[in-house]
Design a protein around this motif. Structure first.
Motif, PDB file in Angstrom:
ATOM      1  N   UNK A   1       0.830  -1.208   0.000  1.00 10.75           N
ATOM      2  CA  UNK A   1       0.000   0.000   0.000  1.00 10.75           C
ATOM      3  C   UNK A   1       0.864   1.257   0.000  1.00 10.75           C
ATOM      4  N   UNK A   2       1.880   1.269   0.869  1.00 12.19           N
ATOM      5  CA  UNK A   2       2.731   2.451   0.962  1.00 12.19           C
ATOM      6  C   UNK A   2       3.505   2.678  -0.328  1.00 12.19           C
ATOM      7  N   UNK A   3       3.984   1.612  -0.940  1.00  8.22           N
ATOM      8  CA  UNK A   3       4.703   1.752  -2.209  1.00  8.22           C
ATOM      9  C   UNK A   3       3.790   2.335  -3.280  1.00  8.22           C
ATOM     10  N   UNK A   4       2.527   1.926  -3.265  1.00  9.34           N
ATOM     11  CA  UNK A   4       1.576   2.437  -4.246  1.00  9.34           C
ATOM     12  C   UNK A   4       1.272   3.910  -3.995  1.00  9.34           C
ATOM     13  N   UNK A   5       1.180   4.282  -2.728  1.00  6.47           N
ATOM     14  CA  UNK A   5       0.977   5.698  -2.395  1.00  6.47           C
ATOM     15  C   UNK A   5       2.153   6.534  -2.880  1.00  6.47           C
ATOM     16  N   UNK A   6       3.354   6.050  -2.629  1.00  8.84           N
ATOM     17  CA  UNK A   6       4.552   6.788  -3.052  1.00  8.84           C
ATOM     18  C   UNK A   6       4.625   6.902  -4.573  1.00  8.84           C
ATOM     19  N   UNK A   7       4.181   5.851  -5.268  1.00  6.26           N
ATOM     20  CA  UNK A   7       4.172   5.896  -6.728  1.00  6.26           C
ATOM     21  C   UNK A   7       3.182   6.941  -7.229  1.00  6.26           C
ATOM     22  N   UNK A   8       2.046   7.040  -6.544  1.00  9.43           N
ATOM     23  CA  UNK A   8       1.056   8.053  -6.917  1.00  9.43           C
ATOM     24  C   UNK A   8       1.616   9.454  -6.714  1.00  9.43           C
ATOM     25  N   UNK A   9       2.295   9.652  -5.604  1.00 13.11           N
ATOM     26  CA  UNK A   9       2.897  10.958  -5.326  1.00 13.11           C
ATOM     27  C   UNK A   9       3.927  11.317  -6.396  1.00 13.11           C
ATOM     28  N   UNK A  10       4.777  10.373  -6.759  1.00 14.65           N
ATOM     29  CA  UNK A  10       5.797  10.634  -7.776  1.00 14.65           C
ATOM     30  C   UNK A  10       5.169  10.975  -9.117  1.00 14.65           C
ATOM     31  N   UNK A  11       4.076  10.313  -9.446  1.00 18.28           N
ATOM     32  CA  UNK A  11       3.384  10.603 -10.705  1.00 18.28           C
ATOM     33  C   UNK A  11       2.887  12.049 -10.718  1.00 18.28           C
ATOM     34  N   UNK A  12       2.253  12.461  -9.627  1.00 19.30           N
ATOM     35  CA  UNK A  12       1.729  13.827  -9.554  1.00 19.30           C
ATOM     36  C   UNK A  12       2.875  14.843  -9.602  1.00 19.30           C
ATOM     37  N   UNK A  13       3.978  14.544  -8.921  1.00 20.69           N
ATOM     38  CA  UNK A  13       5.138  15.444  -8.928  1.00 20.69           C
ATOM     39  C   UNK A  13       5.717  15.590 -10.331  1.00 20.69           C
ATOM     40  N   UNK A  14       5.675  14.530 -11.102  1.00 21.87           N
ATOM     41  CA  UNK A  14       6.293  14.534 -12.428  1.00 21.87           C
ATOM     42  C   UNK A  14       5.489  15.327 -13.449  1.00 21.87           C
ATOM     43  N   UNK A  15       4.176  15.422 -13.241  1.00 20.98           N
ATOM     44  CA  UNK A  15       3.331  16.142 -14.197  1.00 20.98           C
ATOM     45  C   UNK A  15       3.636  17.637 -14.164  1.00 20.98           C
ATOM     46  N   UNK A  16       3.919  18.256 -15.310  1.00 27.73           N
ATOM     47  CA  UNK A  16       4.047  19.726 -15.345  1.00 27.73           C
ATOM     48  C   UNK A  16       2.729  20.372 -14.920  1.00 27.73           C
ATOM     49  N   UNK A  17       2.813  21.540 -14.320  1.00 29.96           N
ATOM     50  CA  UNK A  17       1.612  22.188 -13.802  1.00 29.96           C
ATOM     51  C   UNK A  17       0.566  22.414 -14.882  1.00 29.96           C
ATOM     52  N   UNK A  18       1.003  22.809 -16.098  1.00 32.78           N
ATOM     53  CA  UNK A  18       0.012  23.081 -17.134  1.00 32.78           C
ATOM     54  C   UNK A  18      -0.701  21.805 -17.573  1.00 32.78           C
ATOM     55  N   UNK A  19       0.027  20.701 -17.589  1.00 35.41           N
ATOM     56  CA  UNK A  19      -0.597  19.419 -17.944  1.00 35.41           C
ATOM     57  C   UNK A  19      -1.556  18.984 -16.838  1.00 35.41           C
ATOM     58  N   UNK A  20      -1.116  19.150 -15.587  1.00 34.64           N
ATOM     59  CA  UNK A  20      -1.972  18.802 -14.458  1.00 34.64           C
ATOM     60  C   UNK A  20      -3.267  19.612 -14.506  1.00 34.64           C
ATOM     61  N   UNK A  21      -3.155  20.908 -14.774  1.00 28.54           N
ATOM     62  CA  UNK A  21      -4.334  21.763 -14.807  1.00 28.54           C
ATOM     63  C   UNK A  21      -5.286  21.361 -15.931  1.00 28.54           C
ATOM     64  N   UNK A  22      -4.749  20.976 -17.067  1.00 25.18           N
ATOM     65  CA  UNK A  22      -5.609  20.533 -18.166  1.00 25.18           C
ATOM     66  C   UNK A  22      -6.304  19.223 -17.824  1.00 25.18           C
ATOM     67  N   UNK A  23      -5.576  18.323 -17.179  1.00 19.70           N
ATOM     68  CA  UNK A  23      -6.166  17.043 -16.806  1.00 19.70           C
ATOM     69  C   UNK A  23      -7.288  17.205 -15.774  1.00 19.70           C
TER      70      UNK A  23
END
Length: 252
Positions: free
Chosen positions: A225-247
């Motif tokens: 579970x913790x590894x999956x949470x950390x993977x989710x966090x890394x994914x969000x961190x990797x997204x550029x802000x403009x891409x995140x906002x569009x998504x």
């Protein structure tokens, strides 16, 4: 060397569950003078999983390089599909958009049969409602991460084999033959994750009053579970802000 949460921290959270039950049992009914009977007095307060929630909330809050908003108290309502809203136990937001939502549930004896049915129906209904909300775009185009933690008391009633009814027009899945309620939880949550109803689930079992817990399935472990949470966090961190906002439909 792993940087996962130390097992001692999780054990303290499990112990906090039992201590929370004892505190609720002592306080329940003081204001009204009416007390529930048996173990119900301990579980009707709804705060017994707070210690576990705080450990998980810290995983999200302390993520390096990103500031996530984590909500664990109050009304954490999200839109649903088959009903107007669902109040979740934990929400994670970033730039005003939903990143993750989690539920924390428990079961103690002695009524394992009825409570097993209630808990699995709740988890199944929540998953169906949430997935339909995702498909209908109620959270934007960025699919939220859904997690679940379940703590079950280890006792004869949850460890012994449970009979499957034989008078049905069609036989039950053979996997349930001879399975205890804990084993049924294992099958249930493994299948829920496999079918994409939840992104990750942790299933823990512990004897009443004990901080020592066991994990019936490695795929339903706290480490996973913790590894999956950390993977989710890394994914969000990797997204550029403009891409995140569009998504998340934050730009016109």
């Amino acid at each position: 060397m792993s940087d996962l949460t130390p097992v001692e921290t999780w054990r303290a959270a499990v112990l906090g569950y039992w201590e929370g039950l004892d505190l609720q049992a002592a306080k329940q009914g003081q204001a009204t003078g009416v007390r529930d009977t048996g173990n119900r007095a301990a579980v009707t307060g709804g705060k017994q999983m707070d210690a576990m929630q705080e450990v998980v909330a810290k995983l999200w809050r302390d993520a390096p390089g990103i500031k996530l908003e984590v909500r664990t108290t109050g009304h954490n309502n999200l839109p649903a599909y088959f009903r107007p809203v669902k109040n979740w136990d934990l929400l994670v937001l970033y730039r005003g958009s939903l990143i993750a939502a989690m539920e924390f549930k428990s079961q103690r004896g002695p009524s394992f049969g009825n409570n097993f049915n209630n808990r699995t129906e709740e988890a199944l209904g929540l998953a169906a409602d949430s997935q339909m909300a995702v498909e209908r775009g109620l959270f934007g185009r960025l699919k939220p991460w859904f997690g679940f933690i379940m703590l079950v008391e280890r006792a004869p009633g949850s460890l012994n084999a449970v009979k499957v009814p034989k008078n049905m027009p069609f036989p039950a899945d053979p996997i349930f033959e001879g399975a205890s309620y804990i084993e049924r939880y294992k099958i249930f949550f493994e299948r829920m994750v496999k079918e994409g109803n939840y992104d990750a689930v942790a299933l823990l079992t512990a004897e009443a009053g004990s901080d020592h817990f066991t994990e019936p399935s490695v795929s339903l472990s706290l480490a996973n579970l913790e590894a999956d949470i950390r993977a989710r966090i890394e994914y969000i961190k990797t997204l550029p802000d403009d891409v995140f906002d569009q998504l998340t439909h934050q730009v016109g």
